[in-house]
Structures are given as structure tokens and as C-alpha cells.
Design a protein around this motif. Structure first.
Motif, PDB file in Angstrom:
ATOM      1  N   ILE A   1     -20.813  48.155  10.837  1.00 31.02           N
ATOM      2  CA  ILE A   1     -20.998  48.908  12.082  1.00 31.02           C
ATOM      3  C   ILE A   1     -20.825  50.395  11.800  1.00 31.02           C
ATOM      4  O   ILE A   1     -21.677  51.225  12.136  1.00 31.02           O
ATOM      5  CB  ILE A   1     -19.982  48.448  13.149  1.00 31.02           C
TER       6      ILE A   1
ATOM      7  N   LEU B   1     -23.884  53.235  11.769  1.00 30.62           N
ATOM      8  CA  LEU B   1     -23.848  54.300  12.763  1.00 30.62           C
ATOM      9  C   LEU B   1     -23.738  55.662  12.105  1.00 30.62           C
ATOM     10  O   LEU B   1     -24.273  56.641  12.600  1.00 30.62           O
ATOM     11  CB  LEU B   1     -22.672  54.075  13.713  1.00 30.62           C
TER      12      LEU B   1
ATOM     13  N   PHE C   1     -21.541  56.419  21.986  1.00 28.52           N
ATOM     14  CA  PHE C   1     -21.464  54.974  21.785  1.00 28.52           C
ATOM     15  C   PHE C   1     -21.148  54.667  20.335  1.00 28.52           C
ATOM     16  O   PHE C   1     -20.304  53.814  20.024  1.00 28.52           O
ATOM     17  CB  PHE C   1     -22.796  54.338  22.202  1.00 28.52           C
TER      18      PHE C   1
ATOM     19  N   ILE D   1     -17.487  55.180  19.548  1.00 28.07           N
ATOM     20  CA  ILE D   1     -16.616  54.106  20.037  1.00 28.07           C
ATOM     21  C   ILE D   1     -16.720  52.886  19.127  1.00 28.07           C
ATOM     22  O   ILE D   1     -15.722  52.281  18.735  1.00 28.07           O
ATOM     23  CB  ILE D   1     -16.984  53.738  21.490  1.00 28.07           C
ATOM     24  N   MET D   2     -17.949  52.545  18.742  1.00 32.18           N
ATOM     25  CA  MET D   2     -18.119  51.367  17.897  1.00 32.18           C
ATOM     26  C   MET D   2     -17.491  51.584  16.524  1.00 32.18           C
ATOM     27  O   MET D   2     -16.934  50.658  15.942  1.00 32.18           O
ATOM     28  CB  MET D   2     -19.600  51.024  17.742  1.00 32.18           C
ATOM     29  N   VAL D   3     -17.572  52.802  16.006  1.00 37.42           N
ATOM     30  CA  VAL D   3     -16.943  53.075  14.713  1.00 37.42           C
ATOM     31  C   VAL D   3     -15.437  52.838  14.807  1.00 37.42           C
ATOM     32  O   VAL D   3     -14.830  52.238  13.916  1.00 37.42           O
ATOM     33  CB  VAL D   3     -17.241  54.514  14.255  1.00 37.42           C
TER      34      VAL D   3
END
Lengths: 401, 360
Positions: free
Chosen positions: A372, A376, B147, B150-152
Motif C-alpha cells: 500500500i 501510493l 487518501f 491515510i492509507m500509508v
């Protein structure tokens, strides 16, 4: 290369005498007509490539024991794994519709999966409903639940919505643990009695062209057929008017409202929640008979995060990205499991008795987190984005655009 | 009535823990606009460092708390610099450090040697990259979309939890703290000393925070940055320092909460990070960007949770439904989420949060 798309005004000046003949090639990355931009298959090559891929995929159960595939089957990936990947693909497509296209981040997707799974287990084994009934019953229930939760998103946005959907997971888990008459409580409930028979096909004992196939093979076909159907339907939704409305809501919901997109109580946001939940519940309906025994431990926050990992890894706002992401995230743990059991990975304990830095289960969780973060940070459009870049590079080759 | 006051006392104790955790969320949210799930990692790390210092090494308990607060503040700042601002030298440094630690550990080094070796290797990587960047120009920080950020942090939470579990194991461990199981009786109430200590720690930390926030330069800078990011930069406020301070405060508060949550009869396990998830309702009820809301929300949620727990076990006579067992064990944890949703429906930005003005 196709001849039916591409700029019509791009005819070059007539070449002079003796100059080498120029071959006209369409600019595949640029469209001058909306119709071309919206096509399901922009050119013949892509259509045939997809057809070939589907054909190969359809024959996987038949050729599973034949060389290139043994690379997978020999390393811990079974047909069963691919069936799970199919189930998660469906759920990931649903989440992508909500998060990737409508921009509503949901950590509550595992609850919808659970609703589908529990309702199938109950309707299928306790009420004894036939397959054609429960396979519609679960999505219908999921749709209703999604439509009930959707309106919350009208009043809340961003971080507040994330936390409410997080609360949904805890509330859901509590209900699954305590509504014992339906869910079996902590121990879970069995879905072994669910009928897997559509009348003309029996998925427990399938015979095709004189050959009989077991549950693994026939389930593979059933699930991936449904993946194809859901992917095709969703793709058609997102590339047409409702899809553009959803993307407008994602990009700026007030602006979308001003240009006349309905964001009211029965509007696009609520509908995105409802349909996303329905798709996840369909995945749950297939998950129950595949897993045979379901318990609240199968639908925790970690599962929701896995779905998020799938769409981030695969690519937000793409349908095929959801499928790629689901395949990778489902297959990776089994691959690690298989490889570390056979060959041993430095620092990883394959069995609980081994010594090592981390166990296989811990390593998997670390890898989710790492993937993840990595995607990202490095390529936020996911594997789909990488693929698009490679494709565009070759489709305009040898030019850069 | 004793039951009510007992529940209130226990509620204030767990509420002050929530307030500490939520304070961290709020400070980070105010500065950067993200919800930092990795607070759970800082909480775990803090609890375990306190355990390690006070129990494994047998040092003073308070030294353990101080050390854990410092380490977690550093951890939080590193996380912010490397993952959320993506400063290249920090990314390289952390990767080199983790790799070095794993390699040393796998080759038979003890945890102490492995960890300090990892730190040294990480620092070497950091300095080397800094030198290279000084010569060839650096890439500068590049911020993640909301977003993504937050996911990190969720990813980091997972990683930290597994790393903590691989160091200290999954077993429940008892921390050697000064309070143990001692209690005082006041009237009919049983006051656990560890809970009194948790309240005292929270009051102290929150008091210091509010003074700093109100009167010090950095506090004013933090509030200015929240109020208007660009205007703050134009006034000469270094957002780099503001962000780092916010993350350091949050990490320290989480470490304190982690230590307080495992004191007394409580045990420490790698599942402690779930406290953070139950602090979310407190954060939302209070309002995401209000430190005062953090305290109000934390206390309210802690109090409600204990009231529900008490009154489900023994239903009061005036209550219309006699038996509440069908709600199931642990309903108090769900009840606070239900309260949160109700509050949000009435006030979408929490009790004390500022309403966001939305424009096209």
C-alpha cells in the motif's frame, strides 16, 4: 492498428516526388471525438487480446497440470486460490466503483461481504433455497444495506466518513458474533448444505464434453464467469452517463451538484453505495459455498484493508485494475507460503516451530502494508497505471507521443 | 448509586487515556489534515519500550516512560518526514536501517545489537544521502494526496505491529509498574491506583500541551498553520518545524497512553493497538480539529462506555427492558460507535469541531 479511429484532420501535406511514402498511423493515445474516447474497445488489437486472454483463462482448469501452469500449481497456488481471487475480484470491483470512481472511501466493505455470505449460508442451508434464488437474494440484501448506509455519506465527507465506515466494521462484527441463531456466533456457521445446482448444470459434479470435473474446476468457471459479467456491467456503467456523474462527484461534489448531478437522498452517491454493497454481497454469496464454513474472523477490518490494498495496487478507478489487484493480493500469501515451505526464505519461519524473524502470516501483513505504502508513494495509479504507460509507449512506438 | 459513581470513576480513567490518544490525532489533523493511524503503532511501541525498560532491564519505571515518550516522538517525526513528506534522505536512511537490523538479527545478533546496528546503518545512509544531495541537489519534499497519506499510515501501523510482535512476542506480559494491584476505598468506591495514575498523567500532559498551545511561539505557529497554511508560510513560519512538532507531540502522547493503558492489572499484548480504534469515536464526537474537543470527547466516550458496561451487567429497575443480555458481551465497545454516528448525524463536525466551509 485500427483504421476506424484517429484524427481525421491529421492528413499530412502531400509528399513531394521521390519522398518516402508515409504510412498514416492513428494516435492511439489521443482522441478527437468523444465517441472514440468512450468505446469499450478502442481498436481491434485490444479486443482480440482480451478475447485470447479470456480463452486462455477459461481453459486453465483443464490444463492446470500442464507446464507453464505447473509453475503456479507447484508453488502453493491451486485452482481454489484462483477461485478465491475471483471472489475478491468481484468485491474489489464493487469497492472500486465506490472508492475509485465515486471517491467515497469505505473501510466497511468486509461487512457487505459478510452479509452476502451469511445470508447465503442461511437461505441456502436452513431455508433450502435453490441456487438461482440465493444468488439474487444476497445482492438484494446487500443493496438494501448499502442504500441504508449511503445517506450517511451525504452528510459526512472525507475523514469523518472513513471513521463511520470503520465503525460499521465493529458494529457488524459484534452482530455476527452475537446473533447466534443466524450467524452461529463466534463459532460460525456452515454453508456446506447450500445447493449448487442451476438445474441444467450441477456445480458439484460437472460433466462437459464427456469429461467430468470436480467442485474446484466448476467453481472456478462459475466464479470467473460472474467476474466477467460484473466487470462488463460495471465497465458499461462507468463509461457512460452514470459513470461520468460518479466521477464528477468524486472530483468535486459541490461542483457536480451545480452542473445538475443528483446528489440527493436517491442520487448518485447513495446509489454508488447501494450497488457497491450489492456487488460485494454477491462476492459474499460465492464466498460462503467456496469457504464452506464462515465465521466472524473472516470479515474483520483486515479484510476491508485487503480490499483497499487490492484497488490501490491494481489501480484506483479502473475495472481491470481491481481484478489484477485481487489476483496479486490473494496469490501472494500462498506463493510466499509455498516458496518458504519448499525452499525457505531468509528470516521467515514457515512453521510455528521454526525460528525466524517473522512468521509467514506476519510477513503477509507486512507486505500488505508495504505494498500500500509503496504504490501510493511511487505509482499511485497502481499496476494498471504501469500497464497503461507500457501500452502507450508501444502503441506510439517509435515516437514518444 | 455506587455502581454509577464506580462507572464514572472508571470512565474518567479510560476517558483520560482516550483523551491522550485523541490529542495526538487532533494535533496531527490540525497541522496536516490527515488522520494518522500509525498512532496505534506509536502506542504499541511506547507500551513495549516502557515494559522493556522497567521489566526486562529492571530500571526505574518512570525512566521507561520518559524513554518511550522520546523514542515514540522520534518515530512519529521520522514517519512524517519519510512517508508523508517523502524526504529522500530519510526514506533511504529508514530503509537502510531496517535492512541492516533485519540482516544483523538474522545473522544471530541480539535485539539490542541488531537495533543499535540498524540505527547506526540508518544514520550512515542518511548522512551519505545528505552529502550526495548537497552536491547534486535534492528532490525536495513531495506531499502525498490525502487518501494516500491515510492509507500509508494504516500500512505503517500493520508493519509496526508485526515488528513489535516479532521482537516481544504475542504473549500477554505484565509490566513491572509501581502501582501493581493496589487500591484505595473511598465510600463504597474502589479506586485503583494505576487508574488514578493514568488520570494524573493525562492531566499533566494535557495541561502542559494546552499551555504550550496557548502561550508558546510554536503553539501559536501551529494554530496559525491550521488557520491558514499559506498565510502562515508567508509570515515566516516554518511548516517543516510545525509538522515535526505536531507529530512529536502526538507520538509522545501515544507513548504515554500506551504506558498508562498497560499499568496495574492490565497486560500488554500486540493487540493493544485496538485501543486506538476505540478512540476514534472519541475523536469524532469531540471534533477532529479541536484539542478541547479531544478532552471532552475522550471523557464522554470513556464515561459512556463504562456506564453501558455496568448497566448491561445489572439492569437498573427503572429501565423498561429487563434483560439486556441479548446485546452480547462487549456491547459497550459498539455502543460508542452508535453514539458517534448519532452525534455525527446531528453535528457533522463533532461537538467542538469547526465546520468546514466548502466552495467549488
Amino acid at each position: 492498428m485500427s483504421t476506424d479511429s484517429g484524427p481525421e484532420h491529421a492528413a499530412p501535406a502531400a509528399p513531394g516526388k521521390g519522398a518516402p511514402r508515409l504510412r498514416l498511423r492513428p494516435a492511439t493515445t489521443m482522441h478527437v471525438r468523444y465517441r472514440d474516447d468512450l468505446r469499450l474497445f478502442p481498436n481491434r488489437l485490444r479486443r482480440s487480446a482480451l478475447a485470447a486472454l479470456i480463452l486462455i483463462w477459461a481453459f486453465i482448469p483443464v490444463f492446470w497440470d500442464v507446464p507453464p501452469f505447473t509453475l503456479l500449481s507447484g508453488n502453493g497456488i491451486s485452482l481454489n486460490t484462483l477461485a478465491y481471487a475471483g471472489v475478491f475480484s468481484i468485491a474489489a470491483i464493487g469497492l472500486n466503483l465506490l472508492t475509485g470512481y465515486t471517491g467515497q472511501v469505505s473501510l466497511g466493505h468486509s461487512v457487505f461481504l459478510a452479509v452476502g455470505a451469511y445470508s447465503t449460508a442461511y437461505a441456502g442451508s436452513v431455508w433450502g433455497w435453490p441456487m438461482w434464488l440465493w444468488i439474487f437474494f444476497a445482492p438484494a440484501l446487500g443493496w438494501l444495506l448499502g442504500a441504508a448506509i449511503g445517506p450517511f455519506a451525504l452528510r459526512l465527507r472525507g475523514n469523518y466518513l472513513v471513521i463511520v465506515t470503520l465503525g460499521l466494521v465493529f458494529i457488524g462484527e459484534h452482530i455476527f458474533r452475537n446473533w447466534r441463531s443466524v450467524t452461529g456466533g463466534n463459532a460460525g456457521t456452515s454453508a456446506a448444505g447450500v445447493e449448487l445446482n442451476l438445474g441444467f448444470v450441477d456445480f458439484e459434479n460437472l460433466s462437459l464434453f464427456g469429461k467430468s470435473f470436480g467442485k474446484d474446476e466448476s467453481f472456478f468457471w462459475l466464479i470467473w464467469l460472474l467476474v466477467a459479467v460484473v466487470a462488463w456491467l460495471t465497465k458499461n456503467v462507468v463509461r457512460t452517463r452514470p459513470g461520468r456523474a460518479l466521477q464528477a462527484v468524486r472530483d468535486r461534489d459541490i461542483a457536480a451538484e451545480i452542473i445538475g448531478i443528483d446528489v440527493g437522498i436517491a442520487g448518485y452517491k447513495t446509489q454508488a453505495f447501494a450497488w457497491s454493497a450489492a456487488i460485494a454481497a454477491l462476492a459474499g454469496a460465492l464466498y460462503a459455498p467456496l469457504q464452506l464454513f464462515i465465521s466472524p474472523g473472516d470479515f474483520t477490518l483486515l479484510v476491508s484493508i485487503q480490499f483497499i490494498a487490492m484497488i490501490i495496487l491494481g489501480g484506483m478507478g479502473t475495472i481491470y485494475g481491481s481484478i489484477i489487484g485481487a489476483l496479486v493480493i490473494t496469490a501472494l500469501p500462498r506463493l510466499i507460503d509455498g516458496i518458504s515451505a519448499d525452499y525457505g526464505v531468509p528470516g521467515v519461519a514457515a512453521k510455528s516451530t521454526d525460528s525466524g524473524l517473522v512468521s509467514v502470516a506476519s510477513l503477509n501483513v507486512i507486505i500488505y502494508g508495504f505494498l500500500i505504502a509503496l504504490f501510493l508513494l511511487v505509482e499511485h495509479r497502481g499496476l494498471a497505471g504501469i500497464w497503461v504507460r507500457i501500452r502507450n509507449y508501444f502503441s506510439t512506438w517509435p515516437f514518444s507521443y | 448509586m455506587t455502581a454509577f459513581w464506580q462507572a464514572t470513576f472508571d470512565g474518567v480513567a479510560s476517558g483520560s487515556l482516550y483523551a491522550l490518544i485523541v490529542l495526538g490525532f487532533v494535533v496531527i489533523y490540525r497541522a496536516t489534515g490527515i488522520i494518522n493511524f500509525a498512532q496505534g503503532g506509536a502506542l504499541l511501541l511506547g507500551g513495549y519500550i516502557t515494559y522493556n525498560v522497567s521489566t526486562s532491564w529492571g530500571w526505574n519505571y518512570y525512566a521507561g516512560i520518559v524513554l518511550s515518550v522520546l523514542v515514540c516522538a522520534g518515530f512519529s517525526v521520522l514517519l512524517q518526514r519519510a512517508m508523508l513528506q517523502r524526504v529522500f534522505r530519510e526514506v533511504v536512511g529508514i530503509s537502510a536501517g531496517l535492512l541492516g537490523w533485519a540482516t544483523l538479527f538474522y545473522n544471530g545478533a541480539t535485539h539490542l545489537v541488531g537495533l543499535s546496528g540498524g540505527v547506526v546503518i540508518g544514520l550512515l545512509g542518511w548522512f551519505a544521502t545528505a552529502r550526495i544531495e548537497a552536491r547534486y541537489g535534492d528532490r525536495g519534499p513531495s506531499e502525498l494526496p490525502l487518501f494516500g497519506a491515510i492509507m500509508v499510515t494504516i500500512g505503517v501501523l500493520f508493519i509496526v505491529k508485526q515488528v513489535v510482535a516479532s521482537i516481544w512476542g504475542f504473549a500477554e506480559l505484565s509490566v513491572n509498574d509501581p502501582w501493581e494491584l493496589s487500591t484505595s476505598r473511598v465510600g463504597g468506591l474502589v479506586l485503583q491506583h494505576s487508574k488514578l495514575a493514568a488520570i494524573a498523567m493525562a492531566v499533566l500532559a494535557l495541561g502542559v500541551f494546552f499551555l504550550v498551545d496557548r502561550y508558546s511561539r510554536i503553539g501559536v505557529a501551529m494554530r496559525a498553520t491550521h488557520f491558514d497554511h499559506e498565510a502562515a508560510i508567508a509570515q515566516g513560519i516554518s511548516t517543516k518545524i510545525v509538522f515535526a512538532t505536531a507529530f512529536a507531540i502526538a507520538g509522545g502522547a501515544a507513548a504515554l497512553a500506551g504506558s498508562a493503558a498497560t499499568a496495574g492489572p492490565e497486560l500488554i499484548t500486540p493487540n493493544l493497538d485496538f485501543v486506538v480504534f476505540f478512540a476514534f469515536p472519541a475523536m469524532i464526537v469531540g471534533g477532529l480539529d479541536s484539542p478541547a474537543g479531544a478532552v471532552a470527547g475522550g471523557l464522554l466516550v470513556g464515561w459512556l462506555q463504562n456506564l453501558v458496561k455496568t448497566y448491561i451487567a445489572t439492569t437498573p429497575e427503572w429501565f423498561p427492558i429487563e434483560d439486556l443480555d441479548w446485546l452480547g458481551a462487549g456491547f459497550e465497545r459498539v455502543a460508542i460507535f452508535i453514539v458517534m454516528i448519532i452525534v455525527l448525524m446531528v453535528r457533522p463536525y463533532g461537538l467542538l469541531g469547526t465546520e468546514e466551509v466548502r466552495r467549488v
